[in-house]
Design an enzyme around this catalytic site. Sequence first.
Site, PDB file in Angstrom:
ATOM      1  N   ILE A  72       5.252  24.121  -8.327  1.00  0.00           N
ATOM      2  CA  ILE A  72       6.468  23.316  -7.914  1.00  0.00           C
ATOM      3  C   ILE A  72       7.004  23.426  -6.379  1.00  0.00           C
ATOM      4  O   ILE A  72       7.071  22.470  -5.672  1.00  0.00           O
ATOM      5  CB  ILE A  72       7.630  23.464  -8.919  1.00  0.00           C
ATOM      6  CG1 ILE A  72       7.158  23.036 -10.397  1.00  0.00           C
ATOM      7  CG2 ILE A  72       9.080  22.561  -8.489  1.00  0.00           C
ATOM      8  CD1 ILE A  72       8.216  23.509 -11.371  1.00  0.00           C
ATOM      9  N   THR A  93      16.300  24.367  -8.391  1.00  0.00           N
ATOM     10  CA  THR A  93      15.811  23.713  -9.837  1.00  0.00           C
ATOM     11  C   THR A  93      15.046  24.547 -10.504  1.00  0.00           C
ATOM     12  O   THR A  93      14.193  24.160 -11.344  1.00  0.00           O
ATOM     13  CB  THR A  93      14.862  22.606  -9.372  1.00  0.00           C
ATOM     14  OG1 THR A  93      13.909  23.058  -8.454  1.00  0.00           O
ATOM     15  CG2 THR A  93      15.536  21.527  -8.594  1.00  0.00           C
ATOM     16  N   ALA A  94      15.224  25.938 -10.408  1.00  0.00           N
ATOM     17  CA  ALA A  94      14.343  26.890 -11.142  1.00  0.00           C
ATOM     18  C   ALA A  94      15.088  27.185 -12.396  1.00  0.00           C
ATOM     19  O   ALA A  94      14.803  26.705 -13.387  1.00  0.00           O
ATOM     20  CB  ALA A  94      14.156  28.021 -10.281  1.00  0.00           C
ATOM     21  N   ARG A  95      15.852  28.278 -12.156  1.00  0.00           N
ATOM     22  CA  ARG A  95      16.746  28.623 -13.483  1.00  0.00           C
ATOM     23  C   ARG A  95      18.042  29.166 -12.858  1.00  0.00           C
ATOM     24  O   ARG A  95      18.066  29.646 -11.872  1.00  0.00           O
ATOM     25  CB  ARG A  95      16.173  29.784 -14.179  1.00  0.00           C
ATOM     26  CG  ARG A  95      14.967  29.401 -15.112  1.00  0.00           C
ATOM     27  CD  ARG A  95      15.534  28.493 -16.343  1.00  0.00           C
ATOM     28  NE  ARG A  95      14.456  28.438 -17.391  1.00  0.00           N
ATOM     29  CZ  ARG A  95      13.912  26.884 -17.424  1.00  0.00           C
ATOM     30  NH1 ARG A  95      14.037  26.119 -16.447  1.00  0.00           N
ATOM     31  NH2 ARG A  95      12.996  26.717 -18.223  1.00  0.00           N
ATOM     32  N   GLU A 151      24.145  27.143 -18.811  1.00  0.00           N
ATOM     33  CA  GLU A 151      24.291  25.502 -19.130  1.00  0.00           C
ATOM     34  C   GLU A 151      24.233  25.377 -20.685  1.00  0.00           C
ATOM     35  O   GLU A 151      23.551  25.878 -21.457  1.00  0.00           O
ATOM     36  CB  GLU A 151      23.141  24.987 -18.345  1.00  0.00           C
ATOM     37  CG  GLU A 151      21.712  25.204 -18.770  1.00  0.00           C
ATOM     38  CD  GLU A 151      20.623  24.550 -18.013  1.00  0.00           C
ATOM     39  OE1 GLU A 151      20.561  24.862 -16.595  1.00  0.00           O
ATOM     40  OE2 GLU A 151      19.771  23.802 -18.267  1.00  0.00           O
ATOM     41  N   HIS A 203      20.470  19.350 -15.348  1.00  0.00           N
ATOM     42  CA  HIS A 203      18.922  19.769 -15.709  1.00  0.00           C
ATOM     43  C   HIS A 203      18.055  18.537 -15.945  1.00  0.00           C
ATOM     44  O   HIS A 203      17.786  18.257 -17.043  1.00  0.00           O
ATOM     45  CB  HIS A 203      19.018  20.605 -17.025  1.00  0.00           C
ATOM     46  CG  HIS A 203      17.921  21.482 -16.798  1.00  0.00           C
ATOM     47  ND1 HIS A 203      17.861  23.047 -17.440  1.00  0.00           N
ATOM     48  CD2 HIS A 203      16.276  21.361 -16.697  1.00  0.00           C
ATOM     49  CE1 HIS A 203      16.576  23.340 -17.501  1.00  0.00           C
ATOM     50  NE2 HIS A 203      15.867  22.483 -16.845  1.00  0.00           N
ATOM     51  N   SER A 241      12.646  17.591 -15.352  1.00  0.00           N
ATOM     52  CA  SER A 241      11.488  17.289 -16.006  1.00  0.00           C
ATOM     53  C   SER A 241      11.498  15.765 -16.713  1.00  0.00           C
ATOM     54  O   SER A 241      10.751  15.393 -17.496  1.00  0.00           O
ATOM     55  CB  SER A 241      10.848  18.142 -16.891  1.00  0.00           C
ATOM     56  OG  SER A 241      11.922  18.359 -18.084  1.00  0.00           O
TER      57      SER A 241
HETATM   58  C1  DGY Z   1      11.011  23.893 -18.200  1.00  0.00           C
HETATM   59  O1  DGY Z   1      10.085  23.101 -18.732  1.00  0.00           O
HETATM   60  O2  DGY Z   1      11.047  24.968 -18.115  1.00  0.00           O
HETATM   61  C2  DGY Z   1      11.950  22.999 -17.466  1.00  0.00           C
HETATM   62  O3  DGY Z   1      13.256  23.426 -16.914  1.00  0.00           O
HETATM   63  C3  DGY Z   1      12.445  21.711 -18.375  1.00  0.00           C
HETATM   64  O4  DGY Z   1      12.874  20.607 -17.465  1.00  0.00           O
END
Ligand code: DGY
Length: 321
Positions: free
Chosen positions: A160, A238-240, A269, A287, A290
Amino acid sequence: MSEKPRVLVTRRLPDNVETRLKNDYRPDLNPDDKLYPGDELVARSAGVDAVLPCPTDKMTADVINGLDDSVKVIATFSVGHEHIDSQAAAARGITVTNTPDVLTDATAEIAMLLILGAARRAAEGERMIYDQTWGAWAPTGMRGIEVTGNRIGIVGMGRIGQALAERARGFGMDVHYHNRSRLPADKEKGATFHEDLDSLLAVSNILSVHCPSSPETVKLINAERLAKLPDDAIVVNTARGNVVDDEDLIAALKSGKLFAAGLDVYDGEPNIHPGYRELTNAFLLPHLGSATRETRDAMGFRALDNLDAFFAGKEPPDRVV
Ligand code: DGY
């Protein structure tokens, strides 16, 4: 196995994925998309061969240890797999797989959206429309920070991170990154490698976080590290959520040390730190990384590819445990 394997599917999945599941397996579906607490996951595992969970299912050691002996494989509908206690799964001989690759582009798109939204004050601007507080156009009004030609620092240059770098190059950005190891030239594509995270922070006008959540990365972006960023920097995640210290990030946004933040993921979350809602300089999404039709289908198919391989007696392509 003479009968089709039985799969516990913990959430409602896209129609195309459920169709394939019904064709190839005996799925226990969740049409109401109700969240199953741990004890319900355990109860529902009776007699199933596989579990197909999502990041919303906290598969702790207690849950894994409670699963029926019939469960041989857990194929998560996600690339992240920190919601599954891997040690407990390994100890019980349960295979675990994830869904890498297929959500790379969708997540990089959201990272780019957050960068643009945070830099150009999109949330604040949108609120002016809805609140009807939009006054006359003004030469000094709503000035943001230009993304084009700016410098981005990427923490974690995996799939990513690299896909974001590609998009950043499209905006003429100067790409810097920190990663466990330096990428080969064909993947680095002219980006500047920083062996040391602090050295990356010092040059990152825009910092985008792409490392997985692990004991080493929890609260990686904290007050001490935020202080090392240039003034007026932008932080994107956008990770965690737990890779960022919420209190420290909110303090840096309030004090004006940071220009803005763009966030898609949050610790705890969907119950996010209430301080985020009080900020005008945070561009917040729920979130969505994806969340495209194409990617959610592809994630489901990838989870099923792993189950197909497992039940055919082959090595699942995305085995993580
Ligand atoms: C994942 O697949 O880990 C993503 O955070 C889902 O969007």
